[in-house]
Design a protein around this motif. Structure first.
Motif, PDB file in Angstrom:
ATOM      1  N   TYR A  48     -41.338 -54.588 -43.548  1.00  0.00           N
ATOM      2  CA  TYR A  48     -42.561 -54.534 -44.330  1.00  0.00           C
ATOM      3  C   TYR A  48     -43.657 -55.278 -43.578  1.00  0.00           C
ATOM      4  CZ  TYR A  48     -39.933 -53.005 -48.468  1.00  0.00           C
ATOM      5  OH  TYR A  48     -39.160 -52.308 -49.359  1.00  0.00           O
ATOM      6  N   THR A  69     -47.165 -57.324 -44.032  1.00  0.00           N
ATOM      7  CA  THR A  69     -47.944 -58.034 -45.043  1.00  0.00           C
ATOM      8  C   THR A  69     -49.429 -58.034 -44.685  1.00  0.00           C
ATOM      9  OG1 THR A  69     -47.713 -60.191 -43.967  1.00  0.00           O
ATOM     10  CG2 THR A  69     -45.958 -59.521 -45.483  1.00  0.00           C
ATOM     11  N   ASP A 115     -47.972 -60.454 -40.877  1.00  0.00           N
ATOM     12  CA  ASP A 115     -46.583 -60.873 -40.666  1.00  0.00           C
ATOM     13  C   ASP A 115     -45.629 -59.764 -41.090  1.00  0.00           C
ATOM     14  OD1 ASP A 115     -47.434 -63.361 -39.779  1.00  0.00           O
ATOM     15  OD2 ASP A 115     -47.467 -64.188 -41.826  1.00  0.00           O
ATOM     16  N   THR A 125     -41.794 -58.804 -42.732  1.00  0.00           N
ATOM     17  CA  THR A 125     -40.708 -59.283 -43.577  1.00  0.00           C
ATOM     18  C   THR A 125     -39.684 -58.175 -43.719  1.00  0.00           C
ATOM     19  OG1 THR A 125     -40.130 -60.235 -45.727  1.00  0.00           O
ATOM     20  CG2 THR A 125     -41.870 -58.551 -45.699  1.00  0.00           C
ATOM     21  N   THR A 150     -36.192 -57.239 -48.519  1.00  0.00           N
ATOM     22  CA  THR A 150     -36.635 -58.449 -49.223  1.00  0.00           C
ATOM     23  C   THR A 150     -36.734 -58.230 -50.719  1.00  0.00           C
ATOM     24  OG1 THR A 150     -37.890 -59.162 -47.276  1.00  0.00           O
ATOM     25  CG2 THR A 150     -38.475 -60.163 -49.388  1.00  0.00           C
ATOM     26  N   CYS A 151     -37.340 -57.150 -51.129  1.00  0.00           N
ATOM     27  CA  CYS A 151     -37.557 -56.875 -52.551  1.00  0.00           C
ATOM     28  C   CYS A 151     -36.630 -55.760 -53.005  1.00  0.00           C
ATOM     29  CB  CYS A 151     -39.011 -56.506 -52.822  1.00  0.00           C
ATOM     30  SG  CYS A 151     -40.179 -57.850 -52.487  1.00  0.00           S
ATOM     31  N   CYS A 154     -42.553 -57.877 -56.881  1.00  0.00           N
ATOM     32  CA  CYS A 154     -42.103 -58.651 -55.713  1.00  0.00           C
ATOM     33  C   CYS A 154     -42.925 -58.292 -54.481  1.00  0.00           C
ATOM     34  CB  CYS A 154     -40.617 -58.402 -55.477  1.00  0.00           C
ATOM     35  SG  CYS A 154     -39.945 -59.200 -53.997  1.00  0.00           S
ATOM     36  N   LEU A 155     -43.206 -56.998 -54.297  1.00  0.00           N
ATOM     37  CA  LEU A 155     -43.993 -56.557 -53.144  1.00  0.00           C
ATOM     38  C   LEU A 155     -45.422 -57.090 -53.229  1.00  0.00           C
ATOM     39  CD1 LEU A 155     -42.756 -52.850 -52.868  1.00  0.00           C
ATOM     40  CD2 LEU A 155     -42.182 -54.759 -51.337  1.00  0.00           C
ATOM     41  N   LYS A 201     -46.358 -59.807 -54.765  1.00  0.00           N
ATOM     42  CA  LYS A 201     -46.305 -61.253 -54.542  1.00  0.00           C
ATOM     43  C   LYS A 201     -46.204 -61.587 -53.060  1.00  0.00           C
ATOM     44  CE  LYS A 201     -43.741 -65.384 -55.900  1.00  0.00           C
ATOM     45  NZ  LYS A 201     -42.589 -65.920 -56.691  1.00  0.00           N
ATOM     46  N   ALA A 202     -45.483 -60.726 -52.292  1.00  0.00           N
ATOM     47  CA  ALA A 202     -45.318 -60.941 -50.848  1.00  0.00           C
ATOM     48  C   ALA A 202     -46.497 -60.375 -50.056  1.00  0.00           C
ATOM     49  CB  ALA A 202     -44.019 -60.306 -50.364  1.00  0.00           C
ATOM     50  N   HIS A 203     -47.470 -59.753 -50.756  1.00  0.00           N
ATOM     51  CA  HIS A 203     -48.654 -59.168 -50.126  1.00  0.00           C
ATOM     52  C   HIS A 203     -48.283 -58.087 -49.111  1.00  0.00           C
ATOM     53  CE1 HIS A 203     -51.036 -62.289 -52.028  1.00  0.00           C
ATOM     54  NE2 HIS A 203     -50.244 -63.218 -51.498  1.00  0.00           N
ATOM     55  N   VAL A 204     -47.304 -57.250 -49.466  1.00  0.00           N
ATOM     56  CA  VAL A 204     -46.872 -56.158 -48.597  1.00  0.00           C
ATOM     57  C   VAL A 204     -47.885 -55.029 -48.679  1.00  0.00           C
ATOM     58  CG1 VAL A 204     -45.098 -54.409 -48.202  1.00  0.00           C
ATOM     59  CG2 VAL A 204     -44.431 -56.763 -48.748  1.00  0.00           C
TER      60      VAL A 204
END
Length: 337
Positions: A263, A265, A269, A271, A275-276, A287-288, A290-293
């Motif tokens: 993914y 972000t 970055d 990830t 992850t999600c 979740c995505l 929140k992780a700024h994907v």
């Protein structure tokens, strides 16, 4: 008094008559002939098997192209894979794929071990020819036969596979069935296995034991090579900023080998794509967020780099083969008897 007398002027000498040639113009002689005659059964078996396999490939390729023509080959229409019979292609790939192992066990291991075990090496060493010449000739003639046969099989199989090489449903180019059976890799794998078998036979001096150990050596070479193969290619990366939902995954070139996918972000970055993995779609979306994907990042190797990877890998294998050959010559020059 001689019974041969001459009267008058001698008759003019006629042109020298060359001895009649038998066989091809270029014939083996000396040490080359001796090595060929000693191992002619193995050489002729390999040459005959190669001729048969190539003939089968030519026939099967004609059958395959006849089928593909109905789907507009070389610009194939969708649906051609559904009725395509890939069994002949995969079976041939499996047969050719085990050739390096068979050559190492049945040709490489006995090449010197048989002479050492039977005492033939002592007889050869008592002749005027040096040990180095004998070793080099044995290795050279054997290598020449292997190169001719494996090159013919590699070219023929690559020609057969080429119309469907970009299809992921037949044989992927990143699989050993295609990568190792086309280009120079088949020859390089065969040579290192055979020369390794020769070295093992020279050290163990027993034919059967050398064949068993060479089999293990050949398996190790294949396993290590299979893990090392795809690291030869330079990767390319494609990124998207369209989210990670349906239809958002980036479009890759045909037959691309995916090395990694992550993914992406908003900060740039990466990830892990696992992850999600929440229980519900709503929880996953939260979740995505929140992780700024914002999208995908995919690292891959395109099929266009296959040839370069094969040649660089073959060069590495041939360098190892040259090192083993040098060891055989240096060791055998003084200790082979």
């Amino acid at each position: 008094m001689s019974t041969m007398t001459s009267t008058g002027n001698p008759a003019p000498a006629g042109p020298a008559t060359a001895a009649p040639r038998r066989g091809p113009a270029l014939r083996l002689s000396g040490m080359n002939w001796l090595v060929w005659r000693q191992h002619r059964a193995a050489y002729w078996t390999l040459l005959a098997a190669t001729a048969v396999i190539v003939a089968v490939i030519v026939y099967e390729r004609h059958q395959m192209v006849s089928y593909l023509d109905d789907y507009g080959w070389p610009h194939l229409k969708s649906g051609w894979e559904q009725r395509f019979d890939q069994r002949p292609l995969t079976t041939a790939a499996q047969v050719i794929g085990v050739l390096p192992i068979l050559l190492g066990v049945f040709l490489g291991a006995p090449l010197l071990a048989g002479d050492l075990e039977s005492g033939t090496a002592k007889l050869v060493n008592s002749q005027s020819a040096s040990r180095v010449r004998w070793l080099v000739t044995k290795l050279g003639v054997t290598a020449l036969v292997i190169v001719v046969c494996t090159a013919a099989l590699s070219v023929a199989f690559g020609w057969w596979w080429s119309p469907v090489r970009t299809s992921p449903y037949i044989i992927g180019w990143d699989e050993g069935s295609a990568f190792d059976n086309t280009g120079p890799v088949l020859t390089a794998l065969s040579l290192i296995t055979v020369v390794g078998g020769v070295a093992i036979g020279m050290l163990l001096r027993r034919t059967l034991m050398s064949m068993v150990v060479t089999f293990g050596f050949a398996i190790v070479v294949q396993v290590v090579w299979s893990h090392f193969r795809m690291s030869l290619g330079d990767t390319a990366t494609v990124t998207t900023h369209k989210g990670v939902g349906d239809g958002a995954f980036p479009t890759l070139p045909d037959a691309a080998h995916v090395v990694d996918q992550s993914y992406l972000t908003a900060s740039g970055d990466l990830t892990g794509w696992g992850t999600c993995t929440e229980a519900t779609a709503k929880a996953t979306a939260a979740c995505l967020d929140k992780a700024h994907v914002v999208g995908w990042s995919v690292e891959y190797i395109p099929i266009t780099r296959m040839s370069a990877m094969q040649w660089s890998g073959a060069a590495f294998l041939l360098a190892l083969t040259a090192g083993i050959t040098a060891f055989i010559v240096l060791w055998g020059r003084k200790r082979l008897a």
